[in-house]
Design an enzyme around this catalytic site. Structure first.
Site, short mmCIF file in Angstrom:
data_model
loop_
_atom_site.label_atom_id
_atom_site.label_comp_id
_atom_site.label_asym_id
_atom_site.label_seq_id
_atom_site.Cartn_x
_atom_site.Cartn_y
_atom_site.Cartn_z
N LYS A 22 3.22 0.80 3.33
CA LYS A 22 2.77 -0.20 4.14
C LYS A 22 3.03 -1.63 3.21
CE LYS A 22 0.72 2.75 5.08
NZ LYS A 22 -0.58 3.75 4.56
N THR A 73 -1.57 10.73 5.81
CA THR A 73 -1.11 11.97 5.40
C THR A 73 -2.16 13.00 5.15
OG1 THR A 73 0.79 10.93 4.43
CG2 THR A 73 0.84 13.26 3.81
N MET A 84 -7.29 5.69 -5.14
CA MET A 84 -7.24 4.02 -5.21
C MET A 84 -7.20 3.57 -3.86
SD MET A 84 -8.12 2.74 -8.03
CE MET A 84 -7.71 1.10 -7.65
N ASP A 85 -6.62 4.28 -2.70
CA ASP A 85 -6.82 3.71 -1.32
C ASP A 85 -8.15 4.14 -0.91
OD1 ASP A 85 -6.39 6.60 -1.65
OD2 ASP A 85 -5.05 6.77 -0.03
N ARG A 86 -8.69 4.98 -1.03
CA ARG A 86 -10.27 5.29 -0.69
C ARG A 86 -11.15 4.22 -1.50
NH1 ARG A 86 -11.44 11.23 -2.80
NH2 ARG A 86 -13.69 10.54 -1.63
N TYR A 140 -17.92 8.69 -8.03
CA TYR A 140 -17.15 10.06 -8.40
C TYR A 140 -17.74 10.08 -9.98
CZ TYR A 140 -13.41 12.14 -5.74
OH TYR A 140 -12.77 12.94 -4.84
N ASP A 152 -10.14 7.58 7.11
CA ASP A 152 -9.01 7.24 6.90
C ASP A 152 -7.89 8.47 7.41
OD1 ASP A 152 -6.36 6.40 6.16
OD2 ASP A 152 -6.89 5.42 4.23
N ASP A 182 0.99 -1.29 -0.17
CA ASP A 182 0.19 -0.28 -0.05
C ASP A 182 0.80 1.11 -0.03
OD1 ASP A 182 -1.71 2.16 0.61
OD2 ASP A 182 -2.36 1.44 2.65
N1 LIG Z 1 4.54 2.76 12.86
C1 LIG Z 1 4.25 3.87 12.08
N2 LIG Z 1 4.97 4.19 11.00
C2 LIG Z 1 4.74 5.39 10.42
N3 LIG Z 1 3.72 6.25 10.65
C3 LIG Z 1 2.97 5.94 11.45
C4 LIG Z 1 3.14 4.81 12.49
N4 LIG Z 1 2.03 4.59 13.39
C5 LIG Z 1 1.49 6.11 13.25
N5 LIG Z 1 1.76 6.59 12.40
C6 LIG Z 1 1.43 7.66 11.83
O1 LIG Z 1 0.47 7.61 10.71
C7 LIG Z 1 0.73 8.74 9.85
C8 LIG Z 1 0.43 8.38 8.52
O2 LIG Z 1 -0.21 7.33 7.95
P1 LIG Z 1 -0.55 6.42 6.87
O3 LIG Z 1 0.76 5.69 6.88
O4 LIG Z 1 -1.67 5.99 6.93
O5 LIG Z 1 -0.10 7.45 5.82
P2 LIG Z 1 0.08 7.32 4.08
O6 LIG Z 1 -0.55 6.33 3.71
O7 LIG Z 1 1.43 7.90 3.73
O8 LIG Z 1 -0.70 8.66 3.67
P3 LIG Z 1 -2.16 8.68 2.80
O9 LIG Z 1 -2.76 7.37 2.88
O10 LIG Z 1 -2.60 9.83 3.29
O11 LIG Z 1 -1.51 8.61 1.35
C9 LIG Z 1 1.56 9.81 10.36
O12 LIG Z 1 1.12 10.74 10.78
C10 LIG Z 1 2.57 8.74 11.42
O13 LIG Z 1 2.86 9.63 12.17
C1 LIG Z 2 -6.60 11.96 -1.09
C2 LIG Z 2 -5.26 10.91 -1.16
C3 LIG Z 2 -4.12 11.79 -1.32
C4 LIG Z 2 -5.08 10.25 0.28
O1 LIG Z 2 -4.16 9.25 0.14
C5 LIG Z 2 -5.40 10.01 -2.30
O2 LIG Z 2 -6.77 9.16 -2.05
C6 LIG Z 2 -5.45 10.66 -3.75
O3 LIG Z 2 -4.57 10.84 -4.39
N1 LIG Z 2 -6.53 10.70 -4.33
C7 LIG Z 2 -6.91 11.51 -5.61
C8 LIG Z 2 -8.00 12.47 -5.35
C9 LIG Z 2 -9.30 12.03 -5.06
O4 LIG Z 2 -9.39 11.05 -4.48
O5 LIG Z 2 -10.23 12.77 -5.31
K LIG Z 3 -2.85 5.20 2.31
#
Ligand SMILES: Nc1ncnc2c1ncn2[C@@H]1O[C@H](COP(=O)(O)OP(=O)(O)OP(=O)(O)O)[C@@H](O)[C@H]1O
Ligand SMILES: CC(C)(CO)[C@@H](O)C(=O)NCCC(=O)O
Ligand SMILES: [K+]
Length: 249
Positions: A13, A125, A101-103, A93, A122, A6
């Protein structure tokens, strides 16, 4: 064994599962492609037969990671692609290809697990919420800055907000009004996330009464748990949807 990835905006992840019984061999969170390869290669008795991936990164970043995986482990990477409808869920949408795609995978996974209306929130970031009605219709959602973005905006655009990660973590032992900068900022941002969650839940209640399931996922979900006491915390929700979108044998 299947490698599942992911790729979010800040972190990747990963986990390795046994295809036959879906038991988990290992997993973690890394902040670069190289760290990912090192972490996966470090698993003992690794023998990958496939890889599936969801990415919200650019085409270039995504294909370069796919090439690296293929070169390092000799497996093809199956990347989840946008679709209008899958597993009884219809993308809400106007242009289905624009929905992150994560959503989409979170919504698929949630509807599959709940079998009724659901709200997926979710906290990564970005913070995002998605609504799926009982009939599987995805109604759309919301995107806001998550904890890391709120924090870094404050640090970047003010002169006197400066603190380190260790004091940030200590500041979150309570949500009482802050008596130092780090407490004021960290607690204020958590309250913003909690307010986001409460507002989404109110909206779901206005549409669906009590007939819905709330899912919390993303790295910062635990910070919001107390604002959503009935929510199911499912850290691997995107992986549930990923397995549905990219079946591998
Ligand atoms: N073990 C960990 N490693 C990294 N980040 C962590 C951990 N535990 C909690 N967090 C927190 O999770 C947040 C990041 O979440 P996540 O990994 O879901 O983000 P992402 O997938 O990169 O972002 P998005 O899904 O928005 O693109 C940060 O604020 C971080 O501090
Ligand atoms: C909103 C994020 C950045 C969250 O990871 C991702 O789902 C993304 O890039 N989405 C595209 C924009 C949208 O979902 O409308
Ligand atoms: K994500």
């Amino acid at each position: 064994m299947i490698l599942e990835l992911d790729c979010g905006n800040s972190f990747i992840k990963w986990r390795v599962i046994h295809a036959a019984d879906c038991t988990i061999n290992g997993g973690g969170i890394v902040d670069s492609d190289q760290a990912l390869v090192a972490a996966v290669a470090g698993l003992s008795s690794l023998s990958l037969t496939g890889c599936r991936m969801v990415s919200v990164r650019s085409e270039e970043e995504t294909s370069s990671l796919c090439a690296l995986i293929q070169a390092s482990f000799g497996v093809e990477v199956n990347v989840a692609q946008p679709v209008q409808e899958m597993a009884g869920v219809r993308n809400g949408y106007d242009d289905y290809q624009r929905l992150g795609m994560d959503r989409w995978l979170g919504a698929l996974g949630a509807y599959h697990l709940a079998g009724r209306a659901c709200l997926v929130i979710d906290f990564g970031t970005a913070a995002k919420a998605d609504f799926v009605a009982a009939n599987g219709e995805h109604l759309g959602g919301y995107i806001c800055p998550g904890m890391p973005l709120m924090r870094s905006q404050l640090r970047t655009h003010t002169r006197r907000i400066r603190y380190d990660d260790a004091s940030a973590e200590r500041a979150l032992s309570s949500l009482a009004p802050g008596r130092s900068t780090v407490e004021a900022v960290e607690r204020g941002c958590v309250l913003m996330l909690q307010g986001f969650a409460r507002t989404q839940i109110e909206q779901a209640r206005a549409m669906w009464g009590e007939d819905f399931t709330v899912f919390l996922t993303g790295g910062d979900a635990p910070l919001v748990q107390e604002a959503a006491p009935k929510a199911r915390i499912v850290p691997d929700l995107v992986f549930v949807g990923l397995a549905m979108a990219c079946p591998l044998n």
